[in-house]
Design an enzyme around this catalytic site. Structure first.
Site, PDB file in Angstrom:
ATOM      1  N   LYS A 239       0.010 -33.769  14.829  1.00 55.51           N
ATOM      2  CA  LYS A 239      -0.303 -32.423  15.330  1.00 55.51           C
ATOM      3  C   LYS A 239       0.263 -32.224  16.730  1.00 55.51           C
ATOM      4  CE  LYS A 239      -4.526 -33.581  14.939  1.00 55.51           C
ATOM      5  NZ  LYS A 239      -5.996 -33.698  14.917  1.00 55.51           N
ATOM      6  N   THR A 272      -9.703 -23.880  22.563  1.00 54.28           N
ATOM      7  CA  THR A 272      -9.086 -24.722  21.527  1.00 54.28           C
ATOM      8  C   THR A 272      -9.877 -26.009  21.286  1.00 54.28           C
ATOM      9  OG1 THR A 272      -7.691 -25.764  23.191  1.00 54.28           O
ATOM     10  CG2 THR A 272      -6.733 -23.900  21.995  1.00 54.28           C
ATOM     11  N   GLY A 274     -11.859 -28.499  19.527  1.00 48.73           N
ATOM     12  CA  GLY A 274     -12.264 -28.706  18.130  1.00 48.73           C
ATOM     13  C   GLY A 274     -11.231 -28.276  17.106  1.00 48.73           C
ATOM     14  N   THR A 275     -10.025 -27.923  17.553  1.00 46.35           N
ATOM     15  CA  THR A 275      -9.000 -27.515  16.574  1.00 46.35           C
ATOM     16  C   THR A 275      -8.663 -28.661  15.617  1.00 46.35           C
ATOM     17  OG1 THR A 275      -7.392 -28.045  18.298  1.00 46.35           O
ATOM     18  CG2 THR A 275      -7.788 -25.715  17.879  1.00 46.35           C
ATOM     19  N   GLY A 276      -8.631 -29.888  16.155  1.00 44.56           N
ATOM     20  CA  GLY A 276      -8.251 -31.038  15.324  1.00 44.56           C
ATOM     21  C   GLY A 276      -9.281 -31.308  14.234  1.00 44.56           C
ATOM     22  N   CYS A 277     -10.568 -31.310  14.631  1.00 40.58           N
ATOM     23  CA  CYS A 277     -11.648 -31.557  13.656  1.00 40.58           C
ATOM     24  C   CYS A 277     -11.621 -30.465  12.582  1.00 40.58           C
ATOM     25  CB  CYS A 277     -13.009 -31.512  14.345  1.00 40.58           C
ATOM     26  SG  CYS A 277     -13.121 -32.583  15.778  1.00 40.58           S
TER      27      CYS A 277
END
Ligand code: ATP
Ligand code: HMH
Ligand code: MG
Length: 560
Positions: A239, A272, A274-277
């Site tokens: 990512k 942004t 918590g975008t990965g979770c």
């Protein structure tokens, strides 16, 4: 758990193809399932994992089974990332989500203030509880704070295999705080990656997994994806949310054969966290529904992009990185904060209904007409634009929503539920030959205002049953606004008002000359009058509205 492939989950994943009758499928057993009798369970084995996929069927062939993601992750007290993000993402994507908590963190928009690990044996107990009972389709992992917890998870997944494993190798939060130390790397490499269907590192995590190499360009991301793929997962998504050099948000997907560069415009926002979770949970959710891996990743990226865009201006917390709104609901509360969400029947007092023909005739824009009516005292507005082109209508409707919000006056759209949704109007008004109110309610949700035109007590009763908020009754007098419209007269109006459980607004040929007579029928359900021509087929909308408003005030104080 390696080789996630939709075609192995027969038949056609969890859902029956249209040409396959569920009843013709193998009937294995007949057991009670909740309140309804289940005709059979269909077992379809994934050829590689031998994981039974169980579809329960009711007598009416509706499927009881819903897609289920289990997240194994840490709690974020600020609720932007971790378990809380996973729950919201799955809810937003229409998938059930169970939760095994590995750590409790104290964190907010400034950073991580503390971490408390859940003991390994208690992580094991949670895993066993859920996996042994709840028909999990996909496991998604987030924060795994110790190698011991990785081992426990590995062991449980061997004991209770699932259809696919999504590993988000969480190590460092974007605020720079360490969520899992370097000792975790061996656990990822040896235990989890070989059984993972996809691994989704961010730049820092990819770098840590590869011994600290610098990742600064999209080409670096490609090489990283390839090297991580060599560690055993079926697919890798590196990512690039934190890739400073790129104007786009670029992610690299590698399936072992091909690279896919997934780009979306970078949303300019601080929100942004918590975008990965969220991305990993959404991938898991789409896989649970039966998507192929690349489609799941694309949908997940689009979902994160839209949620960020929607939430770009919301303000929660004082730190550098705020949470976003997974359910795309918070902003409308901000817009509506000057006005309560619930419908107030007294809003029907002076109801202005626009007419495109009349506006054209008098050379007025819809927005000017609406503004004048509100300034003159209209308490609710309906846009009834039968001839307008959809695109033009939508533009005007959006502008009218802004005006009405500023004045705290509800705005409804006649007939066009699509326009009402697109401009976030307060509701719709439907006629007897438009979309039924019950369907309008399903489409618009529980809060929007729905009005229905009714001429008879039977229609009024149906409107109540269908979940409408008010009815419009008429034509009370004859009018040119509607061709071939049957006039119900004051008697018809009275009959409807006496029987109606819903508040009523009278419509049809009403103006200063007859509004008093209408209100003087003196039935409690009658809350006001709706007006088209007497406002909009006049030179000054403002003056006409003022006049009628004053008259109504006078009438209602003398009626009481
Ligand atoms: N500003 C942005 N605009 C659009 N997409 C973004 C933005 N920031 C991140 N993304 C996307 O969000 C997803 C998650 O990427 P990111 O690199 O931020 O993960 P992460 O660092 O693990 O997230 P976090 O640690 O905050 O949970 C990726 O698909 C990325 O492209
Ligand atoms: C609990 C938790 N998991 C993951 C992340 C990564 O964003 C975070 N900040 N907190
Ligand atoms: Mg990030």
């Amino acid at each position: 758990m390696g080789h996630y492939d939709r075609s192995q989950i027969l038949p056609s994943s969890l859902f029956f193809p249209k040409n396959c009758s569920p009843l013709s499928a193998t009937q294995v057993s007949s057991k009670g399932f909740g309140q309804s009798r289940v005709l059979g369970y269909l077992f379809a084995n994934s050829t590689i994992h031998q994981v039974p996929c169980i579809v329960a069927m009711q007598e009416d062939n509706t499927k009881l089974r819903i897609p289920h993601v289990l997240t194994v992750a840490g709690s974020d007290s600020g609720a932007g990332a971790g378990i809380q993000a996973d729950l919201k993402a799955c809810a937003a994507r229409g998938v059930y989500c169970s939760t095994v908590i590995t750590a409790v963190t104290a964190q907010n928009t400034i950073g991580v203030q503390g971490v408390n690990m859940v003991p390994e044996d208690f992580v094991a107990e949670q895993l066993k509880s859920v996996l042994s009972d709840m028909n999990v389709d996909i496991v998604k992992t987030g924060m795994l704070p110790s190698i011991g917890i990785v081992k426990v998870l590995h062991h449980c997944l061997k004991q209770f295999p699932v259809r696919a494993l999504v590993v988000d190798p969480v190590m460092v939060s974007t605020s720079g705080d360490v969520l899992a130390g370097p000792s975790i790397l061996a656990g990822f490499r040896e235990d989890l990656f070989p059984m993972a269907d996809i691994v989704t590192p961010n730049l820092k995590e990819a770098s840590a997994l590869l011994g600290g190499v610098q990742l600064e360009t999209v080409d670096d991301m490609r090489s990283a994806a390839k090297s991580i793929h060599d560690m055993g997962p079926r697919n890798v998504l590196v990512k690039g949310g934190d890739l400073a050099s790129s104007l786009d948000a670029v992610d690299i997907f590698f399936d072992g054969d091909n690279f896919y560069e997934l780009r979306s415009p970078r949303v300019r926002t601080r929100n942004t966290h918590g975008t990965g979770c969220t991305l990993a949970s959404c991938i898991a959710a789409e896989l649970a529904k039966g998507s192929l891996m690349l489609s799941a990743v694309k949908v997940a990226k689009r979902y994160v992009g839209s949620a960020l865009d929607y939430s770009k201006d919301i303000a929660i917390g004082n730190g550098l990185q705020g949470p976003f709104d997974h359910l795309l609901k918070l902003k409308s509360n901000v817009h509506n904060s000057c006005r309560p969400q619930v419908f107030d029947p007294s809003d029907l007092f002076l109801y202005a209904v626009t007419d495109s023909g009349m506006n054209k005739k008098w050379g007025r824009s819809i927005t000017d007409a609406v503004k004048a009516a509100i300034e003159g005292g209209a308490t609710i507005v309906q846009l009834r634009e039968k001839e307008a082109e959809t695109r033009d209508f939508l533009e005007s409707a959006k502008a009218c929503v802004e005006i009405c919000r500023a004045y705290g006056v509800p705005l409804l759209i006649n007939d066009r539920i699509d326009i009402a949704l697109a401009c976030d109007a307060d509701g719709v008004h439907v006629g007897q030959s438009d979309t039924p109110a019950s369907i309008a309610r399903t489409l618009l949700g529980p809060e929007k205002i729905i009005g229905v035109s009714c001429k008879t007590p039977e229609q009024a009763h149906q409107a109540w049953v269908d979940g409408a908020d008010y009815i419009g009754c008429g034509g009370v007098y004859s009018t040119n606004t509607k061709a071939n419209n049957i006039t119900v007269g004051l008697e018809g109006l009275k009959a409807v008002c006496l029987s109606s459980k819903l508040p009523v607004v009278a419509i049809g040929g009403i103006g200063v000359s007859n509004a008093r007579a209408v209100m003087e029928i003196g039935v409690a359900a009658l809350k006001g009058v709706a007006v088209v021509s007497a406002f909009f087929d006049r030179e000054s909308v403002l003056n006409e509205t003022r006049k009628l408003h004053a008259l109504l005030k006078e009438t209602t104080s003398s009626v009481k």
